[in-house]
Write a protein that holds these residues in place. Structure first.
Motif, PDB file in Angstrom:
ATOM      1  N   PRO A 149      -2.827  -0.633 -64.557  1.00  0.00           N
ATOM      2  CA  PRO A 149      -2.964  -1.838 -65.388  1.00  0.00           C
ATOM      3  C   PRO A 149      -3.646  -3.010 -64.679  1.00  0.00           C
ATOM      4  N   TYR A 150      -3.681  -2.984 -63.355  1.00  0.00           N
ATOM      5  CA  TYR A 150      -4.239  -4.112 -62.599  1.00  0.00           C
ATOM      6  C   TYR A 150      -5.640  -3.834 -62.063  1.00  0.00           C
ATOM      7  N   GLY A 151      -6.142  -2.632 -62.292  1.00  0.00           N
ATOM      8  CA  GLY A 151      -7.500  -2.308 -61.885  1.00  0.00           C
ATOM      9  C   GLY A 151      -7.667  -1.947 -60.422  1.00  0.00           C
ATOM     10  N   ALA A 152      -6.592  -1.912 -59.664  1.00  0.00           N
ATOM     11  CA  ALA A 152      -6.687  -1.547 -58.244  1.00  0.00           C
ATOM     12  C   ALA A 152      -6.819  -0.036 -58.105  1.00  0.00           C
ATOM     13  N   ARG A 153      -7.442   0.386 -57.014  1.00  0.00           N
ATOM     14  CA  ARG A 153      -7.590   1.807 -56.739  1.00  0.00           C
ATOM     15  C   ARG A 153      -6.773   2.170 -55.502  1.00  0.00           C
ATOM     16  N   VAL A 154      -6.177   3.350 -55.526  1.00  0.00           N
ATOM     17  CA  VAL A 154      -5.328   3.823 -54.437  1.00  0.00           C
ATOM     18  C   VAL A 154      -6.190   4.553 -53.411  1.00  0.00           C
ATOM     19  N   ARG A 155      -6.019   4.186 -52.151  1.00  0.00           N
ATOM     20  CA  ARG A 155      -6.839   4.766 -51.104  1.00  0.00           C
ATOM     21  C   ARG A 155      -5.972   5.303 -49.970  1.00  0.00           C
ATOM     22  N   ASP A 156      -6.433   6.377 -49.359  1.00  0.00           N
ATOM     23  CA  ASP A 156      -5.670   7.003 -48.275  1.00  0.00           C
ATOM     24  C   ASP A 156      -6.006   6.369 -46.928  1.00  0.00           C
ATOM     25  N   THR A 157      -5.423   6.922 -45.863  1.00  0.00           N
ATOM     26  CA  THR A 157      -5.638   6.436 -44.502  1.00  0.00           C
ATOM     27  C   THR A 157      -5.941   7.638 -43.603  1.00  0.00           C
ATOM     28  N   ARG A 158      -5.964   7.399 -42.284  1.00  0.00           N
ATOM     29  CA  ARG A 158      -6.120   8.485 -41.322  1.00  0.00           C
ATOM     30  C   ARG A 158      -4.768   9.058 -40.892  1.00  0.00           C
ATOM     31  N   GLY A 175      -5.595  13.960 -56.960  1.00  0.00           N
ATOM     32  CA  GLY A 175      -4.565  13.139 -57.589  1.00  0.00           C
ATOM     33  C   GLY A 175      -5.084  11.868 -58.216  1.00  0.00           C
ATOM     34  N   GLY A 176      -6.383  11.574 -58.044  1.00  0.00           N
ATOM     35  CA  GLY A 176      -6.966  10.392 -58.668  1.00  0.00           C
ATOM     36  C   GLY A 176      -7.195   9.232 -57.722  1.00  0.00           C
ATOM     37  N   GLY A 177      -6.881   9.419 -56.431  1.00  0.00           N
ATOM     38  CA  GLY A 177      -7.131   8.380 -55.448  1.00  0.00           C
ATOM     39  C   GLY A 177      -8.539   8.479 -54.892  1.00  0.00           C
ATOM     40  N   VAL A 178      -8.871   7.559 -53.990  1.00  0.00           N
ATOM     41  CA  VAL A 178     -10.177   7.577 -53.343  1.00  0.00           C
ATOM     42  C   VAL A 178      -9.971   7.627 -51.834  1.00  0.00           C
ATOM     43  N   ASN A 179     -10.933   8.216 -51.156  1.00  0.00           N
ATOM     44  CA  ASN A 179     -10.828   8.369 -49.701  1.00  0.00           C
ATOM     45  C   ASN A 179     -11.392   7.162 -48.974  1.00  0.00           C
ATOM     46  N   HIS A 180     -10.706   6.781 -47.911  1.00  0.00           N
ATOM     47  CA  HIS A 180     -11.271   5.840 -46.961  1.00  0.00           C
ATOM     48  C   HIS A 180     -12.087   6.677 -45.980  1.00  0.00           C
ATOM     49  N   ARG A 181     -12.281   6.231 -44.774  1.00  0.00           N
ATOM     50  CA  ARG A 181     -13.096   6.997 -43.830  1.00  0.00           C
ATOM     51  C   ARG A 181     -12.425   8.323 -43.471  1.00  0.00           C
ATOM     52  N   MET A 182     -13.260   9.324 -43.194  1.00  0.00           N
ATOM     53  CA  MET A 182     -12.744  10.621 -42.789  1.00  0.00           C
ATOM     54  C   MET A 182     -12.274  10.590 -41.333  1.00  0.00           C
ATOM     55  N   GLY A 183     -12.927   9.762 -40.524  1.00  0.00           N
ATOM     56  CA  GLY A 183     -12.564   9.678 -39.116  1.00  0.00           C
ATOM     57  C   GLY A 183     -13.089   8.391 -38.524  1.00  0.00           C
ATOM     58  N   LEU A 184     -13.151   8.342 -37.225  1.00  0.00           N
ATOM     59  CA  LEU A 184     -13.620   7.144 -36.530  1.00  0.00           C
ATOM     60  C   LEU A 184     -15.144   7.023 -36.535  1.00  0.00           C
ATOM     61  N   TYR A 185     -15.807   8.005 -37.096  1.00  0.00           N
ATOM     62  CA  TYR A 185     -17.263   8.104 -36.969  1.00  0.00           C
ATOM     63  C   TYR A 185     -18.052   7.652 -38.197  1.00  0.00           C
ATOM     64  N   ASP A 186     -17.421   7.527 -39.349  1.00  0.00           N
ATOM     65  CA  ASP A 186     -18.199   7.321 -40.572  1.00  0.00           C
ATOM     66  C   ASP A 186     -18.010   5.944 -41.216  1.00  0.00           C
ATOM     67  N   ARG A 187     -17.185   5.107 -40.616  1.00  0.00           N
ATOM     68  CA  ARG A 187     -16.994   3.758 -41.145  1.00  0.00           C
ATOM     69  C   ARG A 187     -16.309   2.928 -40.072  1.00  0.00           C
ATOM     70  N   MET A 188     -16.703   1.672 -39.928  1.00  0.00           N
ATOM     71  CA  MET A 188     -16.034   0.798 -38.972  1.00  0.00           C
ATOM     72  C   MET A 188     -14.823   0.141 -39.625  1.00  0.00           C
ATOM     73  N   LEU A 189     -13.741   0.099 -38.887  1.00  0.00           N
ATOM     74  CA  LEU A 189     -12.558  -0.656 -39.305  1.00  0.00           C
ATOM     75  C   LEU A 189     -12.079  -1.446 -38.089  1.00  0.00           C
ATOM     76  N   ILE A 190     -12.352  -2.745 -38.104  1.00  0.00           N
ATOM     77  CA  ILE A 190     -11.995  -3.623 -36.991  1.00  0.00           C
ATOM     78  C   ILE A 190     -10.546  -4.063 -37.174  1.00  0.00           C
ATOM     79  N   LYS A 191      -9.663  -3.562 -36.308  1.00  0.00           N
ATOM     80  CA  LYS A 191      -8.243  -3.873 -36.398  1.00  0.00           C
ATOM     81  C   LYS A 191      -7.843  -4.884 -35.327  1.00  0.00           C
ATOM     82  N   ASP A 192      -6.571  -5.227 -35.286  1.00  0.00           N
ATOM     83  CA  ASP A 192      -6.106  -6.280 -34.387  1.00  0.00           C
ATOM     84  C   ASP A 192      -6.423  -5.996 -32.927  1.00  0.00           C
ATOM     85  N   ASN A 193      -6.307  -4.742 -32.503  1.00  0.00           N
ATOM     86  CA  ASN A 193      -6.592  -4.415 -31.110  1.00  0.00           C
ATOM     87  C   ASN A 193      -8.073  -4.573 -30.777  1.00  0.00           C
ATOM     88  N   HIS A 194      -8.948  -4.266 -31.747  1.00  0.00           N
ATOM     89  CA  HIS A 194     -10.378  -4.475 -31.529  1.00  0.00           C
ATOM     90  C   HIS A 194     -10.675  -5.978 -31.399  1.00  0.00           C
TER      91      HIS A 194
END
Length: 318
Positions: A149-158, A175-194
């Protein structure tokens, strides 16, 4: 340890991927799927099924009925079928329910025919795949329906089972969700440690943008923010694709959910970038979190602590 010779064993674990039935379009490449399953077969079967070889005549044939013992979303039928085909190409599988469809408790969802030795040798691995993927797909579908109802999409993690990430993420898609990156190689995700290691949000984003500019195939950049101050810093620096709003929904001592910080963060972004909420995401909290207006909801529990859907195989000898 059993040392009986396996020279008479009929099981073939070296079937080329080209000889296998192709998985549904848009799932996994046959070679990738075959590689994962071949390793799993070797782990379970090794040189042979000593119990079955000792108790079942080599020429005995029959069929196995796949029985759903609880209701949910079926996923992994194609993969389960490939398990049997790789153990014995002469097996034949018929599915009454396709991946992505709902099954009810007590329903027969498919049938496998062939030599009983082959059916029993492949049974546990095929069911493991079917049960885990169906559990992930069922949990994903439930969450997708909650946030729809809110238009958000469900996404997985590593946060997936090591070696099974492709299957886990495939089940999320079913199940109707969408994938985030498959691994560390196909998308950057800058987290707190970075951020800590690079000297701040602006410095991390600047370095990421410069790096992607030099890539033959630039990848997307996501950045994590844990406070409203970090949201403001990221917005000022720019250069990213998705802003990950981490742990901005808090569980209070009375077990209620406080999403006020998340709502404030979404207002700050004001549609300039896509947003994703993570942290404290469960089936119970998903709708409240989605109501904040985020574009995505990331949920590790879909794969890291999934409850398998109970499916069994009932053998019917000829």
């Amino acid at each position: 340890m059993c040392s009986k010779s396996r020279a008479h064993l009929e099981i073939n674990r070296n079937v080329p991927a080209s000889a296998l039935p192709a998985p549904h379009q848009g799932t996994l490449a046959p070679l990738e799927l075959a590689t994962i399953l071949r390793r799993a077969i070797q782990e379970d079967l090794g040189p042979g099924d000593v119990t079955t070889e000792a108790t079942v005549p080599a020429d005995a044939t029959g069929r196995g009925l796949f029985l759903a013992k609880e209701s949910g979303i079926l996923a992994g039928a194609t993969a389960a079928e490939l398990v049997f085909a790789m153990v014995d190409p002469d097996t034949a599988t018929t599915w009454k329910v396709a991946d992505g469809n709902r099954v009810e408790a007590g329903a027969v969802v498919g049938e496998i025919r062939g030599r009983i030795r082959s059916l029993l040798a492949a049974e546990r691995l095929a069911l493991n795949v079917l049960q885990r993927m169906s559990g992930i797909a069922t949990a994903t579908r439930q969450m997708v329906q909650e946030v729809q109802p809110y238009g958000a999409r469900v996404r997985d993690t590593r946060k997936t089972a090591p070696g099974l990430r492709s299957l886990d993420k495939w089940a999320v898609r079913i199940g109707g969700g969408v994938n985030h990156r498959m691994g560390l190689y196909d998308r950057m995700l800058i987290k707190d440690n970075h951020v800590a290691a690079s000297g701040g949000i602006a410095a991390a984003l600047r370095a990421a943008v410069e790096s992607t500019a030099q890539m033959k195939k630039p990848c997307a950049i996501d950045i994590e923010a844990r406070t409203l101050e970090e949201v403001s810093e990221a917005l000022e620096a720019g250069g990213f694709d998705i802003l990950l709003l981490d742990n901005m929904s808090r569980i209070l001592p009375d077990s209620s959910l406080d999403t006020s910080t998340l709502h404030a963060a979404v207002r700050l972004v004001n549609g300039r970038y896509l947003t994703e909420a993570s942290g404290n995401v469960t089936l119970r909290t998903a709708a409240r979190i989605a109501a904040s207006g985020v574009d995505y909801i990331a949920c590790g529990c879909l794969t890291h602590s999934v409850k398998a859907l109970d499916v069994s195989m009932r053998l019917v000898p000829d």
